[in-house]
Design a protein around this motif. Sequence first.
Motif, PDB file in Angstrom:
ATOM      1  N   UNK A   1       0.830  -1.212   0.000  1.00 18.71           N
ATOM      2  CA  UNK A   1       0.000   0.000   0.000  1.00 18.71           C
ATOM      3  C   UNK A   1       0.866   1.263   0.000  1.00 18.71           C
ATOM      4  N   UNK A   2       0.595   2.163  -0.946  1.00 28.31           N
ATOM      5  CA  UNK A   2       1.284   3.464  -0.956  1.00 28.31           C
ATOM      6  C   UNK A   2       0.242   4.551  -0.749  1.00 28.31           C
ATOM      7  N   UNK A   3       0.484   5.419   0.217  1.00 25.82           N
ATOM      8  CA  UNK A   3      -0.472   6.502   0.448  1.00 25.82           C
ATOM      9  C   UNK A   3      -0.066   7.723  -0.370  1.00 25.82           C
ATOM     10  N   UNK A   4      -1.003   8.222  -1.189  1.00 25.06           N
ATOM     11  CA  UNK A   4      -0.711   9.416  -1.980  1.00 25.06           C
ATOM     12  C   UNK A   4      -1.142  10.679  -1.254  1.00 25.06           C
ATOM     13  N   UNK A   5      -2.227  10.536  -0.500  1.00 20.50           N
ATOM     14  CA  UNK A   5      -2.820  11.729   0.076  1.00 20.50           C
ATOM     15  C   UNK A   5      -3.673  11.349   1.284  1.00 20.50           C
ATOM     16  N   UNK A   6      -3.648  12.184   2.319  1.00 23.21           N
ATOM     17  CA  UNK A   6      -4.501  11.964   3.487  1.00 23.21           C
ATOM     18  C   UNK A   6      -5.386  13.183   3.672  1.00 23.21           C
ATOM     19  N   UNK A   7      -6.684  12.945   3.841  1.00 16.27           N
ATOM     20  CA  UNK A   7      -7.605  14.056   4.128  1.00 16.27           C
ATOM     21  C   UNK A   7      -8.222  13.788   5.484  1.00 16.27           C
ATOM     22  N   UNK A   8      -7.889  14.632   6.460  1.00 17.32           N
ATOM     23  CA  UNK A   8      -8.415  14.408   7.820  1.00 17.32           C
ATOM     24  C   UNK A   8      -9.511  15.410   8.130  1.00 17.32           C
ATOM     25  N   UNK A   9     -10.538  14.908   8.817  1.00 20.38           N
ATOM     26  CA  UNK A   9     -11.543  15.811   9.368  1.00 20.38           C
ATOM     27  C   UNK A   9     -10.990  16.263  10.695  1.00 20.38           C
ATOM     28  N   UNK A  10     -11.044  17.518  10.975  1.00 20.95           N
ATOM     29  CA  UNK A  10     -10.492  17.925  12.255  1.00 20.95           C
ATOM     30  C   UNK A  10     -11.561  18.612  13.089  1.00 20.95           C
ATOM     31  N   UNK A  11     -11.353  18.564  14.376  1.00 22.81           N
ATOM     32  CA  UNK A  11     -12.194  19.323  15.301  1.00 22.81           C
ATOM     33  C   UNK A  11     -13.595  18.780  15.491  1.00 22.81           C
ATOM     34  N   UNK A  12     -13.934  17.663  14.823  1.00 19.53           N
ATOM     35  CA  UNK A  12     -15.276  17.132  14.994  1.00 19.53           C
ATOM     36  C   UNK A  12     -15.233  15.852  15.813  1.00 19.53           C
ATOM     37  N   UNK A  13     -16.302  15.633  16.577  1.00 21.89           N
ATOM     38  CA  UNK A  13     -16.382  14.352  17.287  1.00 21.89           C
ATOM     39  C   UNK A  13     -16.720  13.296  16.242  1.00 21.89           C
ATOM     40  N   UNK A  14     -15.938  12.220  16.221  1.00 21.99           N
ATOM     41  CA  UNK A  14     -16.198  11.182  15.231  1.00 21.99           C
ATOM     42  C   UNK A  14     -17.474  10.435  15.575  1.00 21.99           C
ATOM     43  N   UNK A  15     -18.260  10.211  14.538  1.00 28.77           N
ATOM     44  CA  UNK A  15     -19.520   9.506  14.718  1.00 28.77           C
ATOM     45  C   UNK A  15     -19.311   8.145  15.391  1.00 28.77           C
ATOM     46  N   UNK A  16     -18.261   7.457  14.985  1.00 24.53           N
ATOM     47  CA  UNK A  16     -18.040   6.111  15.533  1.00 24.53           C
ATOM     48  C   UNK A  16     -17.518   6.149  16.971  1.00 24.53           C
ATOM     49  N   UNK A  17     -17.004   7.293  17.414  1.00 24.93           N
ATOM     50  CA  UNK A  17     -16.502   7.403  18.789  1.00 24.93           C
ATOM     51  C   UNK A  17     -17.529   7.992  19.739  1.00 24.93           C
ATOM     52  N   UNK A  18     -18.538   8.681  19.184  1.00 23.78           N
ATOM     53  CA  UNK A  18     -19.414   9.501  20.007  1.00 23.78           C
ATOM     54  C   UNK A  18     -20.273   8.676  20.954  1.00 23.78           C
ATOM     55  N   UNK A  19     -20.477   9.191  22.174  1.00 29.55           N
ATOM     56  CA  UNK A  19     -21.353   8.514  23.125  1.00 29.55           C
ATOM     57  C   UNK A  19     -22.792   8.973  22.964  1.00 29.55           C
ATOM     58  N   UNK A  20     -22.951  10.178  22.419  1.00 32.13           N
ATOM     59  CA  UNK A  20     -24.293  10.682  22.133  1.00 32.13           C
ATOM     60  C   UNK A  20     -24.318  11.104  20.659  1.00 32.13           C
ATOM     61  N   UNK A  21     -25.376  10.731  19.960  1.00 30.17           N
ATOM     62  CA  UNK A  21     -25.507  11.082  18.551  1.00 30.17           C
ATOM     63  C   UNK A  21     -26.882  11.700  18.319  1.00 30.17           C
ATOM     64  N   UNK A  22     -26.906  12.841  17.669  1.00 29.34           N
ATOM     65  CA  UNK A  22     -28.161  13.499  17.319  1.00 29.34           C
ATOM     66  C   UNK A  22     -28.317  13.368  15.807  1.00 29.34           C
ATOM     67  N   UNK A  23     -29.446  12.786  15.375  1.00 29.61           N
ATOM     68  CA  UNK A  23     -29.551  12.408  13.970  1.00 29.61           C
ATOM     69  C   UNK A  23     -30.874  12.904  13.378  1.00 29.61           C
ATOM     70  N   UNK A  24     -30.810  13.370  12.142  1.00 29.24           N
ATOM     71  CA  UNK A  24     -32.012  13.903  11.504  1.00 29.24           C
ATOM     72  C   UNK A  24     -32.371  13.143  10.241  1.00 29.24           C
ATOM     73  N   UNK A  25     -33.675  13.090   9.964  1.00 29.19           N
ATOM     74  CA  UNK A  25     -34.152  12.427   8.756  1.00 29.19           C
ATOM     75  C   UNK A  25     -34.908  13.384   7.863  1.00 29.19           C
ATOM     76  N   UNK A  26     -35.652  12.797   6.937  1.00 30.94           N
ATOM     77  CA  UNK A  26     -36.378  13.590   5.961  1.00 30.94           C
ATOM     78  C   UNK A  26     -37.410  14.523   6.624  1.00 30.94           C
ATOM     79  N   UNK A  27     -37.813  14.146   7.834  1.00 28.73           N
ATOM     80  CA  UNK A  27     -38.737  14.996   8.579  1.00 28.73           C
ATOM     81  C   UNK A  27     -38.154  16.352   8.943  1.00 28.73           C
ATOM     82  N   UNK A  28     -36.851  16.551   8.736  1.00 25.25           N
ATOM     83  CA  UNK A  28     -36.222  17.855   8.969  1.00 25.25           C
ATOM     84  C   UNK A  28     -36.543  18.822   7.828  1.00 25.25           C
ATOM     85  N   UNK A  29     -37.084  18.279   6.775  1.00 28.12           N
ATOM     86  CA  UNK A  29     -37.645  19.046   5.648  1.00 28.12           C
ATOM     87  C   UNK A  29     -36.673  19.722   4.671  1.00 28.12           C
TER      88      UNK A  29
END
Lengths: 323, 243
Positions: A185-213
């Motif tokens: 494997x050769x890595x050409x480029x890394x794109x990191x999200x910064x400053x956000x709580x990762x969805x997979x790490x979060x203990x609380x998740x607030x989620x919206x669906x189509x009802x948000x309009x």
Amino acid sequence: MSVLIFVENWDGKFKKLSFELVSYGAKLAEMLKTEIVVLSVGKVENTELEKLGKYGAVRIISAVNDKINVFDGQAYSAIIAGFAALEDAKIVLLSNNTTGKAIAPRLSVKLKAGLGSGVSKLPLSTSPFTVFKKVYSGNAFSNLIIKSDVKILTLAQNSSEVIETENKGVVTTVPIEWNPETVKTRVNEVQKQTGKILLTDAEIVVSGGRGMKSADNWGPMVELAELLGAATACSRPVSDEGWRPHEEHTGQTGKIIAPNLYIAIGISGATQHLAGVSSSKYIVAINTDKDAPIFAAAQYGIIGDASKVLPKLVEAVKDIKGK
Amino acid sequence: MSNVPDTTTKVKFIDDFTKLDTAGIQWVINPWDELSLTRALELKDDPSSGIQTVTVAHVGLISAEPTIRKALAIGADDAIRINAEPADAYFVAAQLANVLKSEPYDLILCGIESSDFNGSTVGGMLAEFLEYPSVSSVSSVKIENGQIIITREIDGGKEIVTVPTPVVAIVQKGIAKEPRIAAMRGIMMARTKPLKVVEPVAVEPLTEVQRYEMPKPRAVCKFVDPENPKQLIELLQNEAKII
Ligand SMILES: Cc1cc2nc3c(=O)[nH]c(=O)nc-3n(C[C@H](O)[C@H](O)[C@H](O)COP(=O)(O)OP(=O)(O)OC[C@H]3O[C@@H](n4cnc5c(N)ncnc54)[C@H](O)[C@@H]3O)c2cc1C
Ligand SMILES: Nc1ncnc2c1ncn2[C@@H]1O[C@H](COP(=O)(O)O)[C@@H](O)[C@H]1O
């Protein structure tokens, strides 16, 4: 005989999931009357490694080579298989995160060791060795017997308690081989999200669906998430419409998460959506339709219009946090 | 590709919870595999990719043939079915590896998980049996100047990597937007496309399902007055103790 635990590091640091893994491994070893050996690959400071001791790690092996610069499933599984043999590991334990999913199946073939993936509790029995595993996207569970002498388990994230002990871990540093010529494997480029709580790490998740309009109505939801220290998520149609980024899509074809609290706002609760969130400890639903299937999966519900309920909820959290 | 119950199926079990009740089940291509197939066909449509044929491979009994034909109708050129009940992931991967070692493919796409076993296992095992490199959590596959360029999701971001062929890419969300559907012409053509049946080799599975369990019903939902959501926050704090 031992239980070998592979702990991943993120830029030389561990996370809650590493401590969950070690805590689970310690309980597993107790059940099998054996010891745990923790394996870390790549550069991690000793002070960081010693933290693992607090969760029951007796021996901590720090496998190092300055040339390691990429995650390669083939190379990592070869390293872990080497230590599993050396330590006479009867169980190799990894996280069921992206890294664990990349390594565990390869390791299974290398060691001819049956794999129980995404387990969420201790084995149901040690003889025959039987694990409890989600199947049919959460619509059922299986009691899976692992018949091989050596076994591999991957632990579902946020499914196990972090348990502190009096133990002090002893770190041994072991130089290992890493040949950049043969690592594919050769890595050409890394794109990191910064400053956000990762969805997979979060203990609380607030989620919206189509009802948000529409994409414009997300303000109060994001505010609620910030107040609760939560990550934000959404249903598939929402990310398909481009109202929210793709990384936030949860469900069978998105991210599979298991936070302590999942707040579903304007989400109907289709089976494919629930497949990604049904392992949450608590589900709260806010929906105008009292018959929405999400309420059958939720412990708490509000029948109401998100655009009216959300601002009130934000005020309520502010009130409580302000006290 | 894996053949799975339609994702809205309410699964039931028979024989004291040891077997899936297949009565009334609609079988479909595993959603990830449907997207893998779509991406493979998109790549083939672009002559610069160099991809000439797209094959689907399945380990399963003859009952899976309608699903395989569906893949051919969507556009796969040919199919291989290894004639065995998929005993476990190790067994399935070993069967696939046995066929693929004598019929090499440059790019092997597998799904991140099957919606029945939820193993996330077969792709990585196959790569290891074949001693090929594998890339997991793949959200994009491109071919530029004969080189395979893969985007993989990592904790909190993405990496763009190159890997020499042959390679196993284990795909997830992003690999293709919408699954391609079969057109009338495709359905007609699928009947005559080659579907090769291969007999399995002897492989001892490493795991075995002892029995299934249904999920415990959740507690009945407690409703809170929409005019007073503060009550909800109080319940979460004092009753559930999670905030
Ligand atoms: C193979 C396959 C895979 C899939 N994978 C996924 C997946 O991974 N994730 C996923 O989410 N979906 C997935 N889906 C789609 C899934 O079947 C549903 O279509 C989708 O989850 C519905 O999203 P929703 O709940 O946001 O929208 P809807 O079903 O449209 O529900 C909107 C809800 O909002 C409520 N509502 C309306 N107005 C308001 C208001 N003002 N206030 C409060 N509530 C309101 C409605 O009562 C309704 O319950 C998949 C489908 C297939 C076929
Ligand atoms: N019986 C099978 N035949 C061919 N491929 C399979 C089979 N089962 C699983 N796979 C492949 O492996 C992926 C992951 O499946 P699993 O490991 O069961 O979660 C699927 O998306 C398929 O690409």
